[in-house]
Design a protein around this motif. Structure first.
Motif, PDB file in Angstrom:
ATOM      1  N   GLU A  87       0.849  -1.192   0.000  1.00  0.00           N
ATOM      2  CA  GLU A  87       0.000   0.000   0.000  1.00  0.00           C
ATOM      3  C   GLU A  87       0.886   1.243   0.000  1.00  0.00           C
ATOM      4  O   GLU A  87       1.765   1.359   0.853  1.00  0.00           O
ATOM      5  N   VAL A  88       0.647   2.156  -0.923  1.00  0.00           N
ATOM      6  CA  VAL A  88       1.497   3.341  -1.032  1.00  0.00           C
ATOM      7  C   VAL A  88       1.511   4.105   0.294  1.00  0.00           C
ATOM      8  O   VAL A  88       0.460   4.369   0.880  1.00  0.00           O
ATOM      9  N   GLY A  89       2.704   4.436   0.771  1.00  0.00           N
ATOM     10  CA  GLY A  89       2.815   5.205   2.008  1.00  0.00           C
ATOM     11  C   GLY A  89       2.872   4.342   3.252  1.00  0.00           C
ATOM     12  O   GLY A  89       2.894   4.867   4.364  1.00  0.00           O
ATOM     13  N   THR A  90       2.885   3.023   3.116  1.00  0.00           N
ATOM     14  CA  THR A  90       2.892   2.131   4.272  1.00  0.00           C
ATOM     15  C   THR A  90       4.267   1.506   4.456  1.00  0.00           C
ATOM     16  O   THR A  90       4.815   0.932   3.520  1.00  0.00           O
ATOM     17  N   PHE A  91       4.821   1.617   5.662  1.00  0.00           N
ATOM     18  CA  PHE A  91       6.118   0.996   5.929  1.00  0.00           C
ATOM     19  C   PHE A  91       6.201   0.488   7.365  1.00  0.00           C
ATOM     20  O   PHE A  91       7.257   0.208   7.886  1.00  0.00           O
ATOM     21  N   LYS A  94       7.355  -3.245   7.755  1.00  0.00           N
ATOM     22  CA  LYS A  94       8.807  -3.332   7.603  1.00  0.00           C
ATOM     23  C   LYS A  94       9.488  -2.994   8.921  1.00  0.00           C
ATOM     24  O   LYS A  94      10.419  -3.673   9.358  1.00  0.00           O
ATOM     25  N   ARG A 125       7.237  -9.375   0.776  1.00  0.00           N
ATOM     26  CA  ARG A 125       7.388  -8.746  -0.547  1.00  0.00           C
ATOM     27  C   ARG A 125       8.852  -8.729  -0.974  1.00  0.00           C
ATOM     28  O   ARG A 125       9.756  -8.608  -0.146  1.00  0.00           O
ATOM     29  N   GLU A 127      10.569  -6.543  -2.362  1.00  0.00           N
ATOM     30  CA  GLU A 127      11.257  -5.296  -2.045  1.00  0.00           C
ATOM     31  C   GLU A 127      11.887  -5.337  -0.652  1.00  0.00           C
ATOM     32  O   GLU A 127      12.762  -4.540  -0.343  1.00  0.00           O
ATOM     33  N   TYR A 128      11.424  -6.264   0.199  1.00  0.00           N
ATOM     34  CA  TYR A 128      11.984  -6.407   1.543  1.00  0.00           C
ATOM     35  C   TYR A 128      12.931  -7.614   1.617  1.00  0.00           C
ATOM     36  O   TYR A 128      13.067  -8.251   2.664  1.00  0.00           O
ATOM     37  N   VAL A 236       3.524   7.637   8.612  1.00  0.00           N
ATOM     38  CA  VAL A 236       3.256   9.011   8.197  1.00  0.00           C
ATOM     39  C   VAL A 236       4.383   9.510   7.288  1.00  0.00           C
ATOM     40  O   VAL A 236       5.568   9.364   7.607  1.00  0.00           O
ATOM     41  N   SER A 237       3.995  10.075   6.141  1.00  0.00           N
ATOM     42  CA  SER A 237       4.991  10.608   5.200  1.00  0.00           C
ATOM     43  C   SER A 237       4.410  11.827   4.495  1.00  0.00           C
ATOM     44  O   SER A 237       3.306  12.261   4.807  1.00  0.00           O
ATOM     45  N   PRO A 243       8.593  12.408   9.592  1.00  0.00           N
ATOM     46  CA  PRO A 243       7.931  11.232   9.022  1.00  0.00           C
ATOM     47  C   PRO A 243       8.348   9.995   9.814  1.00  0.00           C
ATOM     48  O   PRO A 243       9.443   9.972  10.376  1.00  0.00           O
ATOM     49  N   GLY A 244       7.490   8.982   9.845  1.00  0.00           N
ATOM     50  CA  GLY A 244       7.871   7.764  10.554  1.00  0.00           C
ATOM     51  C   GLY A 244       6.686   6.935  10.988  1.00  0.00           C
ATOM     52  O   GLY A 244       5.553   7.148  10.537  1.00  0.00           O
ATOM     53  N   VAL A 301      -0.549  10.317   4.308  1.00  0.00           N
ATOM     54  CA  VAL A 301       0.332  11.195   3.533  1.00  0.00           C
ATOM     55  C   VAL A 301      -0.167  12.623   3.685  1.00  0.00           C
ATOM     56  O   VAL A 301      -1.317  12.928   3.348  1.00  0.00           O
TER      57      VAL A 301
END
Ligand SMILES: Cc1cc2nc3c(=O)[nH]c(=O)nc-3n(C[C@H](O)[C@H](O)[C@H](O)COP(=O)(O)O)c2cc1C
Ligand code: SF4
Ligand code: FES
Lengths: 418, 147
Positions: A87-91, A94, A125, A127-128, A236-237, A243-244, A301
């Motif tokens: 999901e865009v903006g989700t980390f 991770k 994923r 990417e991770y 949050v970005s 951000p974090g 975001v």
């Protein structure tokens, strides 16, 4: 209100590569209690009573889902941890996987007891990839301690497709197929991986489980709102100074998160829940965050007053169009047409009919798409039309100025395209 | 790991296909026709089925790629932090556009969906390594370390 770290309580205070440090902080007490003192039905009852809901976006009651899978007689059952976080903006997942893999594994161990699964997968994923070896090692340490006698856990790596975070596409991917969504019903708890009862839970959902077993359902359900119990971990970005990842009690307001913790000022809007998330104007900053209002995966975001909402929605649509699996027509073609319209609006070639087309198309996609991607693709479009209608009108009315500006830019830029 | 015929034809016989494709792509740079037909044989599947799976996933290229793959995120949080300027800087350094491979075969350049590093936007990956808080001016230095 300050942060309330429950899911993240051990992040930063343990060595994610050493199970001893996790156990020293009270790790696996919940698992041992669940294994030695509770029947599967009692574990499920406790989770159900706690009101724990899915943190992956849909917010379904976790205990109810588990009960369904438990109740079905089958030769095998599966547990899947959704660590596809696309999901865009989700980390946040991770962050959890990097800092406290044992918390997740303990949650999975308990979930396995509850539903009676012998095999579990963590779908990570691609990417991770850098988390693959650490995760495999963490599972190995748990196995050595003898906490994985009832079930095995395998880390399964994706291959780069956002849609594989959708539960049925995820199962197709593990089965060696294209990661396209399946028709529903049947739902995974009845017929999932290889046709057998399957529970899919997000990383954060499973992280909550040991805390509920340790502290009880009443402790958990005392936090939050009517349908949203406990805490939520947010990513949050965007236009913020800090951000974090932040964990807050459910029902905390957008203002506490974005302004108070992340340090935004001069806000125009926020988008909550990724590229298919709601876009809310700054005037709604006092909205509480919960399943009843806005939440999704907890991606927020921030957009400052200099931001162009149409550009934001165009970027969302670009992502959705790229990542649509292509199985159903409304989404495959709808995102394409919307992208074309947003492209024209951006080039100063929009006309008034475009607003109606966007609105009609968004509504059609919402009701006729096969899975959540196409169904929710309409959300940012409809929200931007609702809260920022004048931005569209201004854009269209000022098309000729935009064209002349872009013409000048075109003239200046070396490649001739912007 | 080559599955036996019985394994390959069993109910969950295809479970090994995606890992096998990833392994091949990782070792050979891309999935050429030969490796895809090899795997099709092992899993008792038609070639078009294996091709269909490969082309679905972004990390399973079916055309040759450069030795290093640069993946720059183009999603909203990175876009807001001027990913466009980073993309421009890579274009200038390598003389190629997104979707292309440099003439010396050292780099392929792609724009991708969110890579989960939005708190360090703008971000990119080179192979499996993440680079965050990018600046257009810092790109040359990073690329040099792959020379
Ligand atoms: C397009 C799409 C993408 C999704 N991506 C994710 C994801 O990356 N991670 C996740 O946990 N859930 C994702 N979901 C939700 C899952 O389908 C599923 O509801 C969830 O994993 C269930 O776990 P939970 O009940 O613990 O939330 C996605 C759903 C859709 C429709
Ligand atoms: S809505 Fe989109 S992503 Fe979902 S099945 Fe249809 S085409 Fe695929
Ligand atoms: S948007 Fe670029 S990493 Fe998430």
């Amino acid at each position: 209100m300050a942060e309330k770290r429950i899911v993240l309580s051990k992040c930063g205070s343990i060595d994610p590569q050493d199970i001893g440090t996790y156990i020293a902080k009270g790790g696996f007490i919940a698992f041992i209690k669940a294994r030695d003192k509770m029947k599967p039905q009692a574990i499920i009852a406790e989770i159900k009573k706690s009101g724990l809901t899915g943190r992956g976006g849909a917010g379904f009651n976790t205990g109810l889902k588990w009960e369904l899978a438990r109740s079905i007689k089958a030769k095998a059952k599966y547990l899947l941890c959704n660590a596809d976080e696309g999901e865009v903006g989700t980390f946040k997942d991770k962050y959890i996987l990097s800092n406290d893999p044992f918390g997740l594994i303990e949650g999975m161990c308990i979930a396995g007891l509850a539903i009676g699964a012998q095999q579990a997968f963590i779908y990570l994923r691609n990417e991770y990839h850098f988390l693959y070896d650490p995760l495999v090692r963490a599972v190995g340490q748990v196995r050595e301690k003898g906490y994985l006698k009832h079930m095995d856990i395998q880390v399964f790596e994706g291959a780069g497709a956002y849609i594989c975070g959708e539960e049925s596409a995820l199962m197709n991917s593990i089965e060696g197929m294209r990661g396209e969504s399946r028709y529903k019903p049947p739902y995974p708890p009845t017929r999932g991986l290889w046709g057998l009862p399957t529970i899919i839970n997000n990383v954060e959902t499973l992280m909550n489980v040991p805390h509920i077993i340790n502290n009880g359902a009443a402790w958990f359900s005392a936090m939050g709102t009517g349908r949203s119990k406990g805490t939520k971990v947010f990513s949050v970005s965007g236009d913020v100074s800090r951000p974090g990842v932040y964990e807050l009690e459910m029902g905390s307001t957008l203002r506490e998160l974005v302004v108070g913790l992340a340090g935004a000022d001069d806000l125009k809007a926020v988008q909550i829940g990724g590229a298919t998330g709601n876009i809310l104007p700054a005037s709604m900053l006092d909205t509480p965050l919960s399943h009843e209002t806005y939440l999704g995966s907890g991606a927020v975001v921030a957009l400052n007053s200099g931001r162009d909402i149409i550009d934001v929605v165009q970027n969302d649509m670009h992502f959705l169009n790229d990542e649509s699996c292509g199985k159903c027509t409304p989404c495959r073609e709808g995102t394409e047409v919307m992208l074309e319209i947003f492209g024209r609006l951006a080039r100063g070639e929009g006309h008034e009919g475009d607003i109606n087309s966007l609105d009609a198309l968004a509504r059609a996609m919402a009701v006729s798409s096969l899975c959540g991607l196409g169904q929710a693709a309409a959300v940012p479009v409809l929200d931007s039309l609702r809260y920022f209608y004048n931005d569209y009108i201004d854009r269209i009315n000022q098309s000729h100025f935009l064209r002349s500006y872009l013409g000048g830019e075109l003239f200046k830029s070396e490649e001739g395209i912007r | 790991m080559v599955p036996s015929k019985k394994e390959a034809l069993s109910e969950n016989g295809r479970a090994g296909l995606l890992p096998a494709l990833k392994d091949r792509a990782g070792r050979e740079g891309c999935l050429n026709r030969e490796s895809m037909s090899g795997l099709a044989g092992q899993y008792h599947l038609p070639l078009n089925e294996v091709y269909g799976v490969s082309t679905f996933y972004a990390f399973l290229p079916v055309l040759p790629t450069g030795k290093n793959i640069i993946r720059v995120c183009r999603c909203l949080p990175c876009h807001l932090k001027d990913a466009q300027a980073v993309i421009g800087s890579i274009k200038k350094e390598l003389g190629i556009a997104p979707g292309e491979t440099s003439g010396d075969g050292k780099f392929s350049f792609e724009l991708v969906s969110c890579i989960g590093a939005c708190d360090q936007a703008p971000a990119m990956m080179i192979n499996d390594k993440l680079y965050g808080d990018l600046t257009p001016a810092g790109i040359a230095e990073i690329l040099k370390s792959y020379a």
